[in-house]
Design a protein around this motif. Structure first.
Motif, PDB file in Angstrom:
ATOM      1  N   THR A   1       3.306  13.374  -5.194  1.00 18.71           N
ATOM      2  CA  THR A   1       2.684  12.278  -4.460  1.00 18.71           C
ATOM      3  C   THR A   1       1.885  11.381  -5.398  1.00 18.71           C
ATOM      4  O   THR A   1       1.562  11.765  -6.524  1.00 18.71           O
ATOM      5  N   SER A   2       1.541  10.202  -4.917  1.00 20.19           N
ATOM      6  CA  SER A   2       0.778   9.244  -5.715  1.00 20.19           C
ATOM      7  C   SER A   2      -0.704   9.583  -5.678  1.00 20.19           C
ATOM      8  O   SER A   2      -1.170  10.362  -4.837  1.00 20.19           O
TER       9      SER A   2
ATOM     10  N   ARG B   1       1.469   5.855  -9.368  1.00 20.22           N
ATOM     11  CA  ARG B   1       2.722   6.503  -8.964  1.00 20.22           C
ATOM     12  C   ARG B   1       3.567   6.678 -10.219  1.00 20.22           C
ATOM     13  O   ARG B   1       4.116   5.710 -10.749  1.00 20.22           O
TER      14      ARG B   1
ATOM     15  N   SER C   1       6.203  -1.771  -2.325  1.00 20.80           N
ATOM     16  CA  SER C   1       6.272  -0.364  -1.940  1.00 20.80           C
ATOM     17  C   SER C   1       4.945   0.351  -2.205  1.00 20.80           C
ATOM     18  O   SER C   1       4.427   1.074  -1.347  1.00 20.80           O
ATOM     19  N   MET C   2       4.388   0.127  -3.392  1.00 19.12           N
ATOM     20  CA  MET C   2       3.128   0.779  -3.740  1.00 19.12           C
ATOM     21  C   MET C   2       1.975   0.221  -2.917  1.00 19.12           C
ATOM     22  O   MET C   2       1.083   0.955  -2.482  1.00 19.12           O
TER      23      MET C   2
ATOM     24  N   SER D   1       2.177  -0.990   0.130  1.00 17.35           N
ATOM     25  CA  SER D   1       2.306  -0.432   1.477  1.00 17.35           C
ATOM     26  C   SER D   1       1.771   0.997   1.531  1.00 17.35           C
ATOM     27  O   SER D   1       1.065   1.374   2.473  1.00 17.35           O
ATOM     28  N   GLU D   2       2.093   1.777   0.504  1.00 17.62           N
ATOM     29  CA  GLU D   2       1.597   3.156   0.453  1.00 17.62           C
ATOM     30  C   GLU D   2       0.081   3.180   0.326  1.00 17.62           C
ATOM     31  O   GLU D   2      -0.605   3.980   0.974  1.00 17.62           O
TER      32      GLU D   2
END
Length: 493
Positions: A391-392, A405, A446-447, A449-450
């Motif tokens: 996981t990040s 990440r 993507s990052m 949003s996470e």
């Protein structure tokens, strides 16, 4: 003559019961032996480049260097918090500090509902002790080292009410020499098991706290009881003062001699700890972990040259209070004979949030299934069986939010405005000077949003949704907005 025992004979049944009891006893002994002692050490404001095992050629850290060489060095290890209290909260809980409302130093406190390392291991029969700095709440209901603004009654959260059997702690930083004296000692005494004490609180502070940690360890070992000992050194946080014997080792280095000397004093106490573990016969069954709580103090080269703020962030940009790696990437290693490879340096991004789930995996302790963790079990990475964290790693400080990440790090300043987003490839840009956000829009999205999903989850945790009622946040949630102090928090120094 051959004696035959029928399955229903009294003799057979006695032997069977005895055998079963013996097997149970053997299994119990094996399980006890499989539970290692855990010693978790952390320095205060120690920079990534302040130890010999990370390349420092001035500061003498032979004991730490030996442990690092015999264990595994964590080259890419994050404190997560760029200041002390946030890191300490994440260290003990496996959760991001924003979930608990510990935005920065001297804000918020460790909620009683949190499932900590001490609570987890105490339930498993471990003796639990905490020694040195606390900084996760006040230690008195009436006074605080931080004055009236700290509201001691509201933020009372001492370790003796957080599942520690033994504790010897101060609320916040003290001088590294004669910690019982001076301005930082005002309303900030050492509390020994809940009682303020002025006994043996002069001289080297690292020695003072180790004087309490070692008897706790010895007592547990003599009772054949596994132990958790959390040792949080005050050094090299201000006020920085080295004792005469350590200043003599750094003659000619000016004010920096105090900084160098108090780190070597920590090193000596680590050596003292190791010698005691050997004497007690428990060294081979003890896991030792070491790190710092954030990057080194000192805002500018001029500032550092004129004061004792001589810490090094190595090749990384930023220092304490910065979300750049110099503020959050810290020296770290793990040492566990026969279990963790020796002479290895890992470059996988890891963090203090990984400690609780990893210790749970090592000891067989149960986690709370409904409790949201931000760390993960990294024992397979320590053992060389897994390359990367699954996981990040999220960060949040002031008006900046970050996500690491793999080799990439994203820094954002607003939930909606993308104009100040920065994306770095840490594998070839350790100074975080080459913004790749425009080149990798899909990765940024993507990052981003996470990261925003994490912040939404943290906001729910802060509101008390992880707890079973009765929790009222002491501060309002800090929404992410455009930074007013962007230059101060992220400038390359």
């Amino acid at each position: 003559m051959i004696l035959r025992l029928l399955p229903w004979s009294p003799t057979f049944l006695c032997l069977l019961i005895s055998a079963i009891a013996g097997q149970i006893g053997i299994a119990s002994s094996a399980n006890a032996a499989d539970r290692p002692n855990i010693v978790l050490m952390m320095c205060d404001d120690l920079g990534w480049g302040d130890t010999g095992f990370n390349g420092n050629t001035i500061i003498k850290t032979p004991e730490l260097d030996a442990l690092a060489e015999e264990g595994t060095v964590l080259d890419h290890f994050y404190s997560v918090g760029p200041v002390c209290s946030p890191t300490r909260a994440s260290f003990l809980t496996g959760r991001h500090y924003f979930r608990m409302g510990i935005w920065t130093a001297n804000r918020g406190h460790l909620p009683s509902q949190e499932f900590t390392l001490a609570r987890m291991l105490k339930q498993e029969g471990y003796a639990t002790g905490h020694f040195g700095k606390w900084h996760l709440g006040t230690l008195s209901r009436t006074v605080s080292a931080k004055g009236k603004g700290r509201r001691p009654d509201l933020h009372y959260a001492p370790p003796w009410e957080r599942d520690y059997d033994a504790s010897f702690v101060t609320e916040s930083a003290v001088c590294t020499w004669d910690p019982g004296l001076g301005k930082r000692a005002h309303n900030n005494p050492y509390y020994e098991n809940g009682v303020a004490t002025d006994e043996n609180v002069l001289g080297c502070d690292s020695r003072v706290l180790m004087d309490r940690a070692l008897p706790f360890i010895e007592n547990a070992a003599k009772k054949d009881q596994p132990f958790l000992s959390v040792i949080w050194f005050h050094a090299p946080h201000e006020d920085i003062q080295a004792g005469p014997e350590y200043l003599a080792q750094y003659e000619g280095h000016g004010e920096a001699a105090h900084y160098y000397g108090c780190i070597t004093a920590v090193d000596d106490q680590v050596g003292r700890l190791r010698k005691k573990l050997d004497q007690l016969g428990v060294a081979d069954n003890t896991l030792l972990f070491f790190c710092s709580d954030n990057g080194p103090e000192g805002k500018t080269p001029k500032d550092r040259a004129k004061t004792r703020r001589a810490g090094s962030a190595g090749e990384f940009s930023g220092r304490k209070r910065s979300v750049l790696d110099g503020g959050v990437r810290v020296p770290a290693f793990v040492h566990w004979p026969g279990q963790i490879p020796a002479g290895v340096r890992l470059d996988a991004p890891l963090s203090v949030m990984d400690l609780l789930p990893t210790v749970a995996a090592i000891t067989g302790a149960n986690l709370l299934p409904e409790r949201q963790l931000d760390g993960e079990n990294i024992l397979p990475i320590w053992k060389g069986q897994q390359i990367q964290r699954e996981t990040s790693i999220p960060f949040r400080y002031g008006d900046f939010a970050c996500l690491v990440r793999g080799k990439h790090k994203l820094i954002i300043e607003s939930s909606g405005d993308r104009s100040q987003d920065r994306l770095f490839d840490l594998s070839n840009d350790v100074t975080e000077s080459d913004n790749l956000a425009d080149q990798h829009p899909e990765l940024v999205e993507s990052m981003r949003s996470e990261l925003l999903g994490f912040l939404k989850s943290a906001e729910s945790s802060h509101a008390g949704e992880d707890y079973d009622g009765g929790h009222v946040p002491v501060d309002a949630w800090h929404p992410l907005s455009r930074a007013k102090n962007r230059k101060a928090a992220t400038s390359n120094r």
